[in-house]
Design a protein around this motif. Structure first.
Motif, short mmCIF file in Angstrom:
data_model
loop_
_atom_site.label_atom_id
_atom_site.label_comp_id
_atom_site.label_asym_id
_atom_site.label_seq_id
_atom_site.Cartn_x
_atom_site.Cartn_y
_atom_site.Cartn_z
N PHE A 108 -6.19 -4.90 8.82
CA PHE A 108 -5.14 -5.68 9.47
C PHE A 108 -3.95 -4.80 9.84
O PHE A 108 -3.69 -3.78 9.19
N GLN A 109 -3.20 -5.27 10.85
CA GLN A 109 -2.01 -4.53 11.29
C GLN A 109 -1.01 -4.37 10.13
O GLN A 109 -0.46 -3.31 9.93
N GLN A 110 -0.82 -5.46 9.39
CA GLN A 110 0.16 -5.41 8.28
C GLN A 110 -0.50 -5.05 6.95
O GLN A 110 0.06 -5.30 5.90
N TYR A 111 -1.65 -4.52 6.98
CA TYR A 111 -2.43 -4.04 5.82
C TYR A 111 -2.86 -5.18 4.88
O TYR A 111 -3.98 -5.24 4.43
N HIS A 112 -1.87 -6.04 4.53
CA HIS A 112 -2.12 -7.15 3.60
C HIS A 112 -2.74 -6.69 2.29
O HIS A 112 -3.70 -7.30 1.79
N LEU A 113 -2.18 -5.62 1.75
CA LEU A 113 -2.60 -5.20 0.40
C LEU A 113 -1.88 -6.09 -0.60
O LEU A 113 -0.77 -6.55 -0.34
N LEU A 114 -2.53 -6.32 -1.75
CA LEU A 114 -1.86 -7.12 -2.78
C LEU A 114 -0.84 -6.23 -3.48
O LEU A 114 -1.21 -5.18 -4.04
N PRO A 115 0.44 -6.60 -3.42
CA PRO A 115 1.50 -5.69 -3.87
C PRO A 115 1.46 -5.33 -5.35
O PRO A 115 2.00 -4.30 -5.74
N THR A 116 0.82 -6.17 -6.16
CA THR A 116 0.83 -5.89 -7.61
C THR A 116 -0.42 -5.16 -8.07
O THR A 116 -0.59 -4.88 -9.25
N THR A 118 -2.98 -1.76 -7.76
CA THR A 118 -2.97 -0.34 -7.37
C THR A 118 -3.90 -0.14 -6.18
O THR A 118 -4.66 -1.05 -5.80
N ALA A 119 -3.86 1.09 -5.63
CA ALA A 119 -4.71 1.39 -4.47
C ALA A 119 -6.17 1.13 -4.80
O ALA A 119 -6.89 0.48 -4.02
N SER A 120 -6.62 1.63 -5.95
CA SER A 120 -8.04 1.46 -6.27
C SER A 120 -8.39 -0.01 -6.56
O SER A 120 -9.47 -0.48 -6.20
N GLU A 121 -7.46 -0.75 -7.16
CA GLU A 121 -7.71 -2.18 -7.40
C GLU A 121 -7.78 -2.94 -6.08
O GLU A 121 -8.63 -3.82 -5.91
N ASN A 122 -6.87 -2.59 -5.14
CA ASN A 122 -6.91 -3.23 -3.83
C ASN A 122 -8.23 -2.96 -3.13
O ASN A 122 -8.83 -3.86 -2.54
N ALA A 123 -8.67 -1.72 -3.21
CA ALA A 123 -9.92 -1.35 -2.53
C ALA A 123 -11.12 -2.04 -3.17
O ALA A 123 -12.15 -2.25 -2.53
N ALA A 124 -10.97 -2.40 -4.44
CA ALA A 124 -12.09 -3.03 -5.17
C ALA A 124 -12.20 -4.53 -4.91
O ALA A 124 -13.20 -5.16 -5.27
N ARG A 168 -4.83 3.51 5.04
CA ARG A 168 -6.07 4.13 4.56
C ARG A 168 -6.64 3.36 3.35
O ARG A 168 -7.86 3.25 3.19
N VAL A 169 -5.73 2.84 2.53
CA VAL A 169 -6.20 1.98 1.43
C VAL A 169 -6.87 0.73 2.01
O VAL A 169 -7.93 0.30 1.55
N ALA A 170 -6.24 0.18 3.07
CA ALA A 170 -6.81 -1.02 3.71
C ALA A 170 -8.18 -0.70 4.29
O ALA A 170 -9.10 -1.53 4.22
N ILE A 171 -8.32 0.52 4.85
CA ILE A 171 -9.63 0.92 5.40
C ILE A 171 -10.64 1.05 4.25
O ILE A 171 -11.78 0.60 4.34
N ALA A 172 -10.17 1.66 3.17
CA ALA A 172 -11.06 1.80 2.00
C ALA A 172 -11.50 0.43 1.51
O ALA A 172 -12.66 0.22 1.14
N ARG A 173 -10.55 -0.52 1.50
CA ARG A 173 -10.90 -1.88 1.08
C ARG A 173 -11.96 -2.47 2.02
O ARG A 173 -12.91 -3.11 1.57
#
Lengths: 250, 377
Positions: A108-116, A118-124, A168-173
């Motif tokens: 997504f344009q705004q990534y929409h990673l969960l702020p709480t 970590t990078a690896s948890e988001n990707a998982a 890149r985290v969003a791509i990994a996700r």
């Protein structure tokens, strides 16, 4: 007669082996009665396996709506839509959700990673949604993060990452679930030129893998060179399809 | 996804603490008020629970245990003649004046029990021997009597004081449940109680009855009522009758009920609002999860897990704080505070209702959420 049926089946199987997405006469309107606004007015679009396709066009041309329809997030009013050989228009909402879970990836344009997380948890997250045990999901997510050059930032929270790193985290996700079709909405809109290039290079590398395809909705003319084909949309229709090598500008 | 749900909950510290504070406050308020209410109810029934007789026989028009309407002495023998009665003994109960050596007066509830069986005696003897009540001019007193009549230095086993100008000697210190009127209990024998109290035509307050084996207290009470025309109740029936009278005539039920209801509403409002805000602020993230493939059911389970987790933590802390309050403010039985497991269970159910209802608001929002929201920048 029998030969004719056989020929049609062979043609269809040939189509399935070549095209990952087949959309014909897709229409989509929002609102009712006098307030009804047609956004897609009969879009035909095919995406081949191993293709990186860019959807470009001015705001309101229907790019994002088409992406949402292909994702099974919005329902087309009319037309045929085959994704990975499945007529997803016939799917129930829950079947569409499962289909997205198992076959599609999103950036997504705004990534929409969960702020709480970590990078690896988001990707998982996509793996956890599939019910994979946490330990296995984390191990796989970390592997994917390393593959996109985020091996040093596994334990970082999103607010500690730059825009490029977050993307890149969003791509990994999106890649963690090994999707066959990757749908990207303005993935470089919030990134500087250099980071944007790097991100699209990674997306292109993914799209070029066998049995995979990437659709990127973008306004960013700097990345046009990365597309195999560039589909220009205007006023709810496919206006022009160009080969990526032609290097079309905005 | 439980792990993701919990990280989302604990990661947003401000909202988590606000939720926790709301649910803790709600639990504490309901438990504290509920415990005080039940403590007061226990005090109102202390006249029954301290004596602990299976069946109470009294005037048929009596409303509650403290409302004494004396019976004729013949009531004891009449009751003994009812089939199914194992034993029947008289009990005197009345408020009298005790006088100390320094001239001070104190009201006491004098309880006269059957000297041969000592039925009606308190179970826990803290000091001395209650059997010595059979000796002349002796009494057993409860802890409140010790406190009211001058403390343990003045009032102890062996010390004396006067009841209605009759000198009595303390042979035992006992433990008794406080009464609603907070008047101390003094125990003596039935005949001695009649002797040291003012002259009246009738002095028999109650007949305490035990059923023969195989007969329930309720069945025997019904039989006594039918055959003698007297009022007869099992201990439980008399306890509820007394409690109902207190609730009806004192407004205690309405007062405490209102506070408990307010605690429920406050908890509900804070939890519901905070949870809704939490959901609204994370709408894009939830939309992304939906787009990625999380079903509405999965998101609902995540919300419920978050809600019940914070609810359980709030429940634990709330009960801890309410118990701490009970242990400190209620020390020495000054405050009626009875924290019982049915109350804790009830509060748990109420809290889970608060959590469920506040989750429903968020779940409804998520159910209507279109994942397309994530493509709108």
């Amino acid at each position: 007669m029998v030969n004719g049926v056989k020929a049609t089946v062979q043609e269809f199987e040939h189509d399935l082996s070549r095209w990952l997405v087949r959309a014909k006469g897709i229409t989509k309107s929002f609102g009712e009665g006098h307030t009804k606004i047609p956004v897609l007015k009969g879009v035909d679009l095919d995406v081949a396996r191993g293709e990186v396709l860019l959807l470009v066009g001015p705001s309101g041309s229907g790019k994002t709506t088409l992406l949402s329809v292909i994702a099974g997030i919005l329902e087309a009013d009319e037309g045929e839509l085959m994704i990975l050989g499945e007529n997803i228009k016939a799917f129930s909402q829950s079947a569409k959700t499962l289909f997205r879970r198992d076959h599609l990836g999103f950036v997504f344009q705004q990534y929409h990673l969960l702020p709480t997380l970590t990078a690896s948890e988001n990707a998982a997250v996509p793996l956890l949604i599939r019910g994979m045990p946490k330990r296995d999901a984390m191990a796989h997510a970390e592997e994917v993060l390393r593959s996109v050059g985020m091996g040093e930032r596994l334990a970082s929270l999103p607010n500690r990452l730059s825009g490029g790193e977050q993307q890149r985290v969003a791509i990994a996700r999106a890649l963690a679930g090994d999707p066959q079709l990757l749908l990207c909405d303005e993935p470089t809109a919030s990134l500087d030129a250099e980071t944007g290039h790097r991100v699209v290079e990674q997306l292109r590398a993914i799209g070029k893998r066998p049995d995979r395809a990437v659709i990127i909705v973008t306004h960013d003319s700097r990345i046009f060179e990365f597309g195999d084909r560039i589909v220009h949309m205007d006023d709810g229709l496919v206006h022009q399809i160009q080969d990526g090598s032609e290097q079309v500008s905005g | 996804m439980s792990f993701v749900a919990l990280k989302m909950l604990f990661g947003d510290r401000a909202k988590y603490l606000m939720l926790l504070a709301g649910l803790t406050f709600s639990t504490m308020l309901i438990v504290q008020q509920g415990s005080i209410f039940w403590g007061l109810m226990t005090w109102s029934m202390s006249g029954i629970s301290n004596v602990n007789a299976p069946v109470w026989v009294t005037d048929p028009n009596i409303n509650q245990v403290e409302e004494i309407k004396p019976l004729a002495d013949t009531a004891v023998t009449r009751v003994r003649s009812v089939p199914g009665v194992e034993w029947a003994v008289p009990l005197y109960k009345g408020v009298q004046r005790a006088r100390l050596r320094d001239g001070n007066f104190e009201q006491i509830a004098l309880v006269g029990i059957d000297p041969s069986t000592l039925i009606g005696r308190p179970y826990t003897v803290l000091d001395g021997r209650i059997e010595e009540l059979r000796a002349p001019e002796t009494v057993a007193v409860d802890e409140l009597t010790v406190e009211r009549l001058g403390g343990p230095n003045k009032i102890h086993v062996g010390s004396t004081f006067e009841i209605n100008d009759h000198r009595v000697r303390i042979v035992a210190i006992v433990q008794a449940q406080k009464s609603f009127q907070n008047i101390p209990f003094v125990y003596t024998t039935y005949e001695r109680a009649l002797r040291i109290t003012p002259q009246e035509r009738r002095k028999l307050s109650y007949v305490l009855v035990g059923p023969q084996p195989g007969i329930s207290a309720e069945a025997l009470a019904g039989r006594i009522q039918k055959e003698t025309g007297l009022g007869a109740y099992s201990g439980d029936q008399f306890g509820w009758k007394t409690m109902q009278w207190v609730l009806k005539n004192t407004g205690i039920g309405v007062n405490f009920g209102t506070t408990v209801f307010l605690g429920f509403i406050v908890g509900m409002a804070i939890a519901g609002q905070t949870f809704y805000l939490f959901t609204v602020e994370n709408l894009q993230q939830f939309g992304a999860l939906k787009a990625i493939g999380a079903s509405t059911g999965m998101l609902a389970r995540m919300i419920l897990l978050q809600s019940f987790t914070v609810g359980l933590i709030g429940y634990g802390i709330g009960i801890g704080l309410a118990t701490l309050f009970g242990l400190t403010a209620g020390r020495g039985g000054v405050l009626p505070f009875k924290e019982t497991w049915p109350l804790l269970l009830g509060v748990f159910v109420a809290l889970m209702m608060i959590c469920s209802l506040s989750s429903v608001i968020s779940i409804r929002k998520l159910a209507k959420l279109e994942p397309a929201v994530v493509f709108r920048g």
